[in-house]
Design a protein around this motif. Sequence first.
Motif, PDB file in Angstrom:
ATOM      1  N   GLY A 147       0.624  -1.359  -0.527  1.00 17.62           N
ATOM      2  CA  GLY A 147      -0.193  -0.109  -0.065  1.00 17.62           C
ATOM      3  C   GLY A 147       0.481   1.642  -0.428  1.00 17.62           C
ATOM      4  N   LYS A 148       0.794   2.494   0.787  1.00 14.10           N
ATOM      5  CA  LYS A 148       0.710   3.206   0.777  1.00 14.10           C
ATOM      6  C   LYS A 148       1.864   3.726   1.411  1.00 14.10           C
ATOM      7  CE  LYS A 148      -3.253   6.063  -0.036  1.00 14.10           C
ATOM      8  NZ  LYS A 148      -4.120   7.502   0.446  1.00 14.10           N
ATOM      9  N   GLU A 149       2.583   2.868   2.327  1.00 10.06           N
ATOM     10  CA  GLU A 149       3.591   3.212   3.457  1.00 10.06           C
ATOM     11  C   GLU A 149       4.856   1.976   2.759  1.00 10.06           C
ATOM     12  OE1 GLU A 149       6.036   3.557   6.128  1.00 10.06           O
ATOM     13  OE2 GLU A 149       3.938   4.692   6.238  1.00 10.06           O
ATOM     14  N   MET A 150       4.568   1.254   1.799  1.00 10.87           N
ATOM     15  CA  MET A 150       4.840   0.118   1.012  1.00 10.87           C
ATOM     16  C   MET A 150       5.838   1.718  -0.184  1.00 10.87           C
ATOM     17  SD  MET A 150       7.108  -1.813   0.947  1.00 10.87           S
ATOM     18  CE  MET A 150       8.047  -3.381  -0.091  1.00 10.87           C
ATOM     19  N   LEU A 151       4.781   1.932  -0.961  1.00 12.05           N
ATOM     20  CA  LEU A 151       5.224   3.054  -1.976  1.00 12.05           C
ATOM     21  C   LEU A 151       5.791   4.590  -1.353  1.00 12.05           C
ATOM     22  CD1 LEU A 151       5.040   3.979  -4.874  1.00 12.05           C
ATOM     23  CD2 LEU A 151       2.461   5.675  -4.122  1.00 12.05           C
ATOM     24  N   ARG A 152       5.186   5.009   0.077  1.00 12.24           N
ATOM     25  CA  ARG A 152       7.019   5.877   0.512  1.00 12.24           C
ATOM     26  C   ARG A 152       7.748   5.469   0.722  1.00 12.24           C
ATOM     27  NH1 ARG A 152       1.540   7.531   3.042  1.00 12.24           N
ATOM     28  NH2 ARG A 152       2.136   6.086   5.220  1.00 12.24           N
ATOM     29  N   TYR A 153       8.152   3.826   1.297  1.00 18.32           N
ATOM     30  CA  TYR A 153       9.715   2.888   1.395  1.00 18.32           C
ATOM     31  C   TYR A 153      10.269   3.304  -0.067  1.00 18.32           C
ATOM     32  CZ  TYR A 153      12.907   0.029   3.136  1.00 18.32           C
ATOM     33  OH  TYR A 153      14.031  -0.858   3.416  1.00 18.32           O
ATOM     34  N   GLY A 154       9.238   3.313  -0.985  1.00 21.36           N
ATOM     35  CA  GLY A 154       9.669   2.678  -2.517  1.00 21.36           C
ATOM     36  C   GLY A 154      10.491   4.147  -2.857  1.00 21.36           C
ATOM     37  N   LEU A 155       9.435   5.342  -2.618  1.00 25.31           N
ATOM     38  CA  LEU A 155      10.057   6.568  -3.793  1.00 25.31           C
ATOM     39  C   LEU A 155      11.740   6.603  -3.046  1.00 25.31           C
ATOM     40  CD1 LEU A 155       6.961   8.429  -3.324  1.00 25.31           C
ATOM     41  CD2 LEU A 155       8.039   7.588  -5.277  1.00 25.31           C
ATOM     42  N   LEU A 156      11.216   6.389  -1.578  1.00 26.48           N
ATOM     43  CA  LEU A 156      12.686   7.249  -0.451  1.00 26.48           C
ATOM     44  C   LEU A 156      13.400   5.673  -1.516  1.00 26.48           C
ATOM     45  CD1 LEU A 156      14.119   8.145   1.660  1.00 26.48           C
ATOM     46  CD2 LEU A 156      13.774   6.459   3.116  1.00 26.48           C
ATOM     47  N   GLY A 157      13.766   5.079  -1.567  1.00 24.43           N
ATOM     48  CA  GLY A 157      14.506   3.848  -2.458  1.00 24.43           C
ATOM     49  C   GLY A 157      14.696   4.995  -3.636  1.00 24.43           C
ATOM     50  N   MET A 158      13.981   5.659  -4.004  1.00 22.49           N
ATOM     51  CA  MET A 158      14.085   5.580  -5.582  1.00 22.49           C
ATOM     52  C   MET A 158      14.872   6.798  -5.643  1.00 22.49           C
ATOM     53  SD  MET A 158      11.386   7.032  -8.343  1.00 22.49           S
ATOM     54  CE  MET A 158      10.735   8.254  -7.595  1.00 22.49           C
TER      55      MET A 158
ATOM     56  N   LEU B  22      15.295   0.531  -9.153  1.00 19.30           N
ATOM     57  CA  LEU B  22      15.938  -0.508  -8.374  1.00 19.30           C
ATOM     58  C   LEU B  22      15.081  -0.145  -7.066  1.00 19.30           C
ATOM     59  CD1 LEU B  22      19.118  -2.054  -9.923  1.00 19.30           C
ATOM     60  CD2 LEU B  22      17.420  -2.595 -10.718  1.00 19.30           C
ATOM     61  N   GLY B  23      15.727   1.324  -6.764  1.00 15.41           N
ATOM     62  CA  GLY B  23      15.138   1.214  -5.567  1.00 15.41           C
ATOM     63  C   GLY B  23      14.206   1.388  -5.312  1.00 15.41           C
ATOM     64  N   MET B  24      13.183   1.324  -5.686  1.00 13.34           N
ATOM     65  CA  MET B  24      11.582   1.619  -5.737  1.00 13.34           C
ATOM     66  C   MET B  24      11.557  -0.168  -5.517  1.00 13.34           C
ATOM     67  SD  MET B  24       9.264   3.891  -6.172  1.00 13.34           S
ATOM     68  CE  MET B  24       7.923   2.928  -7.127  1.00 13.34           C
TER      69      MET B  24
END
Length: 141
Positions: free
Chosen positions: A45-56, A83-85
Amino acid sequence: MTGKVFVFSLTFIAAVMDYRSMRISNRVILAGLAMGVIYDLLTGGKEMLRYGLLGMLIPLVMLFAFFVLRLLGAADIKLFSVLGMFMGPVSIIRCMFYSFVFGALFAIIKLVISRKENDRRIIRFAIPIFLSVLLYVGGFY
């Protein structure tokens, strides 16, 4: 597991493109980014998307100076960001570290083997990135 399949496939395609033409298509990057967003939303969900965006964002911030100094191409940084996503902030930092280790090994080998001055300067960096991703997929980090 599905994320690792995406990461492996995307990086393999990018490495082949980089090897053949010294370019990584923006279509591949955009497709990877779209898959990353969808994957993050479906898996957490949104939490994982925030985590992926930070990785990006981490590769963009950390590697910008390398781009300005012409030590790394924009496509390589964009590939790291995609890849960070999938990997998240911790794993993408490790991926970048191991990519630079492999890149340094490639550079040393190229300096020893290559006789042409122009040929010594360019390393197709998607290949060291792919080798680093193999470590990630294999569970090394």
